[in-house]
Structures are given as structure tokens and as C-alpha cells.
Scaffold this motif. Structure first.
Motif, PDB file in Angstrom:
ATOM      1  N   ASP A   1       0.605  -4.803   4.374  1.00 24.38           N
ATOM      2  CA  ASP A   1      -0.463  -5.344   5.207  1.00 24.38           C
ATOM      3  C   ASP A   1      -0.140  -6.814   5.466  1.00 24.38           C
TER       4      ASP A   1
ATOM      5  N   HIS B   1       0.825  -1.213   0.000  1.00 25.76           N
ATOM      6  CA  HIS B   1       0.000   0.000   0.000  1.00 25.76           C
ATOM      7  C   HIS B   1       0.862   1.267   0.000  1.00 25.76           C
ATOM      8  N   ASP B   2       0.304   2.321  -0.584  1.00 37.59           N
ATOM      9  CA  ASP B   2       0.900   3.667  -0.565  1.00 37.59           C
ATOM     10  C   ASP B   2       2.355   3.672  -1.019  1.00 37.59           C
TER      11      ASP B   2
ATOM     12  N   GLU C   1       5.951  -0.538   7.895  1.00 36.48           N
ATOM     13  CA  GLU C   1       6.166   0.735   7.226  1.00 36.48           C
ATOM     14  C   GLU C   1       7.606   0.747   6.763  1.00 36.48           C
TER      15      GLU C   1
ATOM     16  N   ALA D   1      -2.357  -2.190  12.319  1.00 38.09           N
ATOM     17  CA  ALA D   1      -3.514  -1.900  11.475  1.00 38.09           C
ATOM     18  C   ALA D   1      -4.743  -2.455  12.185  1.00 38.09           C
TER      19      ALA D   1
ATOM     20  N   CYS E   1       1.450  -4.705  10.474  1.00 35.93           N
ATOM     21  CA  CYS E   1       1.788  -4.096   9.192  1.00 35.93           C
ATOM     22  C   CYS E   1       3.211  -3.579   9.323  1.00 35.93           C
TER      23      CYS E   1
ATOM     24  N   PHE F   1      -7.535  -1.932   4.957  1.00 32.41           N
ATOM     25  CA  PHE F   1      -6.219  -1.627   5.520  1.00 32.41           C
ATOM     26  C   PHE F   1      -6.045  -0.132   5.719  1.00 32.41           C
ATOM     27  N   THR F   2      -5.645   0.229   6.911  1.00 31.34           N
ATOM     28  CA  THR F   2      -5.171   1.576   7.232  1.00 31.34           C
ATOM     29  C   THR F   2      -4.060   1.388   8.244  1.00 31.34           C
TER      30      THR F   2
END
Length: 99
Positions: free
Chosen positions: A60, A46-47, A71, A86, A69, A92-93
Motif C-alpha cells: 500500500d 498486505h497478503d 503487486e 487502491a 499500490c 486497503f484493497t
């Protein structure tokens, strides 16, 4: 974050950081290819975006009610991969880092 997530995070962090460490010009395309080669499917990435000389991303890794999760920031020798949390369910956030 449960004990299973905590333990798994260290293994994922080390594995990904080592794979990205020597990446020259870490573009989103190159970072995605390396993550895919490690077995992380696109739906879990993601992102993924360029930020200066680095490429940032989230993974995720939620499984069986877990909240794990990661980063990451791929930037050659300054590559950093760290755990985050998360929501256990739903879309997913990424949340904050959990120490």
C-alpha cells in the motif's frame, strides 16, 4: 492513478525487484525482511503468502490522495513487481493493474 503515482511506481517497482531478484528461497519471512530493510513498514505490506515457489504480496503506497499500490511476486529471476490501484481512502484493497 495520478501523474505522481505513475512516476513513483516505476521507481518503487525497480527498487523492489532488484532487491528480491537474487533472493534464494523467497519465503514470506525473507520477503518481509527485505521489504522492511527497504523502508516499507509492516502496516503497508498486505497478503504476504507463499504460492508454490513464489511469495506474493501487495504494498500500500497511497499518499496524499494517491491510489498507488504494488503487486509483487518474489521468485528469483522470475520476480515481478507491477503497479496496481487502491481506493484513495479507507481500508486497503488492491484493485486491478492500471496501464
Amino acid at each position: 492513478m495520478n501523474a505522481r503515482d505513475w512516476c513513483a511506481s516505476a521507481l518503487h517497482e525497480e527498487r523492489i525487484a532488484q532487491a528480491l531478484w537474487d533472493l534464494a528461497e523467497p519465503t514470506p519471512t525473507k520477503v518481509r525482511a527485505i521489504l522492511n530493510d527497504l523502508g516499507y513498514v509492516d502496516e503497508r505490506i498486505h497478503d504476504l503468502k507463499q504460492s508454490g515457489a513464489a511469495t506474493r504480496f501487495f504494498l500500500d503506497l497511497r499518499d496524499k490522495g494517491g491510489r498507488l499500490c504494488l503487486e509483487g511476486s518474489a521468485a528469483g529471476e522470475q520476480t515481478v513487481v507491477d503497479k496496481c490501484v487502491a481506493p484513495a481512502t479507507g481500508p486497503f484493497t488492491a484493485g486491478g493493474r492500471k496501464q
